[in-house]
Design a protein around this motif. Structure first.
Motif, PDB file in Angstrom:
ATOM      1  N   HIS A  30      -3.041  -8.058   3.287  1.00 40.15           N
ATOM      2  CA  HIS A  30      -1.824  -7.333   3.636  1.00 40.15           C
ATOM      3  C   HIS A  30      -1.236  -7.982   4.888  1.00 40.15           C
ATOM      4  O   HIS A  30      -1.984  -8.349   5.807  1.00 40.15           O
ATOM      5  CB  HIS A  30      -2.178  -5.870   3.910  1.00 40.15           C
ATOM      6  CG  HIS A  30      -0.982  -4.984   3.972  1.00 40.15           C
ATOM      7  ND1 HIS A  30      -0.101  -5.023   5.020  1.00 40.15           N
ATOM      8  CD2 HIS A  30      -0.502  -4.056   3.105  1.00 40.15           C
ATOM      9  CE1 HIS A  30       0.878  -4.148   4.802  1.00 40.15           C
ATOM     10  NE2 HIS A  30       0.649  -3.550   3.647  1.00 40.15           N
ATOM     11  N   PHE A  78       8.862  -2.627   2.903  1.00 41.00           N
ATOM     12  CA  PHE A  78       8.651  -3.833   3.721  1.00 41.00           C
ATOM     13  C   PHE A  78       9.890  -4.244   4.500  1.00 41.00           C
ATOM     14  O   PHE A  78      10.345  -5.390   4.421  1.00 41.00           O
ATOM     15  CB  PHE A  78       8.125  -4.989   2.855  1.00 41.00           C
ATOM     16  CG  PHE A  78       6.675  -4.819   2.479  1.00 41.00           C
ATOM     17  CD1 PHE A  78       5.679  -5.014   3.420  1.00 41.00           C
ATOM     18  CD2 PHE A  78       6.304  -4.420   1.194  1.00 41.00           C
ATOM     19  CE1 PHE A  78       4.333  -4.842   3.094  1.00 41.00           C
ATOM     20  CE2 PHE A  78       4.970  -4.243   0.869  1.00 41.00           C
ATOM     21  CZ  PHE A  78       3.986  -4.456   1.817  1.00 41.00           C
ATOM     22  N   ASN A 104       5.333  -0.237  -3.652  1.00 38.18           N
ATOM     23  CA  ASN A 104       4.045   0.135  -3.067  1.00 38.18           C
ATOM     24  C   ASN A 104       3.251   0.992  -4.047  1.00 38.18           C
ATOM     25  O   ASN A 104       3.821   1.604  -4.960  1.00 38.18           O
ATOM     26  CB  ASN A 104       4.267   0.945  -1.783  1.00 38.18           C
ATOM     27  CG  ASN A 104       4.740   0.089  -0.631  1.00 38.18           C
ATOM     28  OD1 ASN A 104       4.027  -0.793  -0.154  1.00 38.18           O
ATOM     29  ND2 ASN A 104       5.969   0.327  -0.191  1.00 38.18           N
ATOM     30  N   GLU A 117       0.820  -1.215   0.000  1.00 34.76           N
ATOM     31  CA  GLU A 117       0.000   0.000   0.000  1.00 34.76           C
ATOM     32  C   GLU A 117       0.855   1.267   0.000  1.00 34.76           C
ATOM     33  O   GLU A 117       0.769   2.096  -0.917  1.00 34.76           O
ATOM     34  CB  GLU A 117      -0.909  -0.022   1.236  1.00 34.76           C
ATOM     35  CG  GLU A 117      -1.758   1.218   1.382  1.00 34.76           C
ATOM     36  CD  GLU A 117      -2.766   1.081   2.504  1.00 34.76           C
ATOM     37  OE1 GLU A 117      -3.616   0.171   2.427  1.00 34.76           O
ATOM     38  OE2 GLU A 117      -2.720   1.877   3.454  1.00 34.76           O
TER      39      GLU A 117
HETATM   40  N1  URA Z   1       3.180  -1.700   4.434  1.00 33.90           N
HETATM   41  C1  URA Z   1       3.128  -1.509   3.108  1.00 33.90           C
HETATM   42  O1  URA Z   1       2.086  -1.533   2.494  1.00 33.90           O
HETATM   43  N2  URA Z   1       4.277  -1.293   2.466  1.00 33.90           N
HETATM   44  C2  URA Z   1       5.466  -1.254   3.072  1.00 33.90           C
HETATM   45  O2  URA Z   1       6.463  -1.043   2.386  1.00 33.90           O
HETATM   46  C3  URA Z   1       5.486  -1.470   4.465  1.00 33.90           C
HETATM   47  C4  URA Z   1       4.345  -1.683   5.127  1.00 33.90           C
END
Ligand code: URA
Ligand code: SF4
Length: 180
Positions: free
Chosen positions: A151, A50, A77, A37
């Protein structure tokens, strides 16, 4: 749009509150592209997608179910800058950032695109129904296939039952990766 300009982008007001633009990580030649996201706090500080708690769970599952390491995937993202207090990105922000994602999609030629959560599923595949209904559905996207799953932040909140659904979606995705 030249991806070289992405680290200094000011196309939307998220540029006013971010620390770093989180462009993406991994190989453009990766067979799997993962789209989340938006960057969170760790990513805004670290400059890579992430790399916080969600990412640890995500890449544990990707490793266990697909046998892939983080560096073997291209990871990005829907929006590249952290929304204040991790709120959901606004439609105007998603639209402003879309050309960057399109550019990344054009340069990568994955076999499969995995979208994580409602925002990515809607933005990448146009899914309007919630992820509870659309997860695991396989769609054709040009020469590659796409799938959405929960997610990992939802799995951190929702516990083992959400993790189990993600695992079973990833097992379907594994078949897609090995088909071509
Ligand atoms: N949540 C996300 O959607 N992207 C990221 O890079 C980290 C957490
Ligand atoms: Fe640019 Fe996207 Fe960051 Fe907005 S979120 S400033 S469009 S890189």
């Amino acid at each position: 749009m030249d991806l070289a300009d992405l680290p200094t982008c000011t196309r939307c007001t998220l540029s006013l509150t971010r620390q770093r633009v989180v462009v993406g990580s991994g190989l453009e030649s990766a067979i799997l592209m993962i789209v989340g996201e938006a960057p969170g706090k760790s990513e805004d500080e670290g400059g890579a997608p992430f790399i916080g708690r969600s990412g640890r769970l995500l890449f544990q599952l990707v490793h266990e179910e697909l046998g892939l390491e983080r560096g073997q995937c291209f990871v990005t993202n829907v929006v590249k800058c952290r929304p204040p207090a991790n709120r959901t990105p606004r439609p105007v922000e998603i639209a402003s950032c879309r050309p960057w994602l399109d550019e990344q999609l054009a340069r990568c030629s994955p076999r499969v695109i995995l979208a994580l959560g409602n925002t990515a599923a809607k933005s990448v595949f146009g899914f309007d129904a919630g992820i509870g209904l659309t997860h695991g559905r396989v769609v054709a996207m040009g020469t590659c296939r796409g799938m959405a799953t929960y997610h990992p932040a939802a799995a951190l909140r929702g516990g083992p039952s959400v993790v189990d659904v993600m695992r079973s979606d990833l097992r379907v995705l594994k078949e897609l990766l090995s088909e071509k």
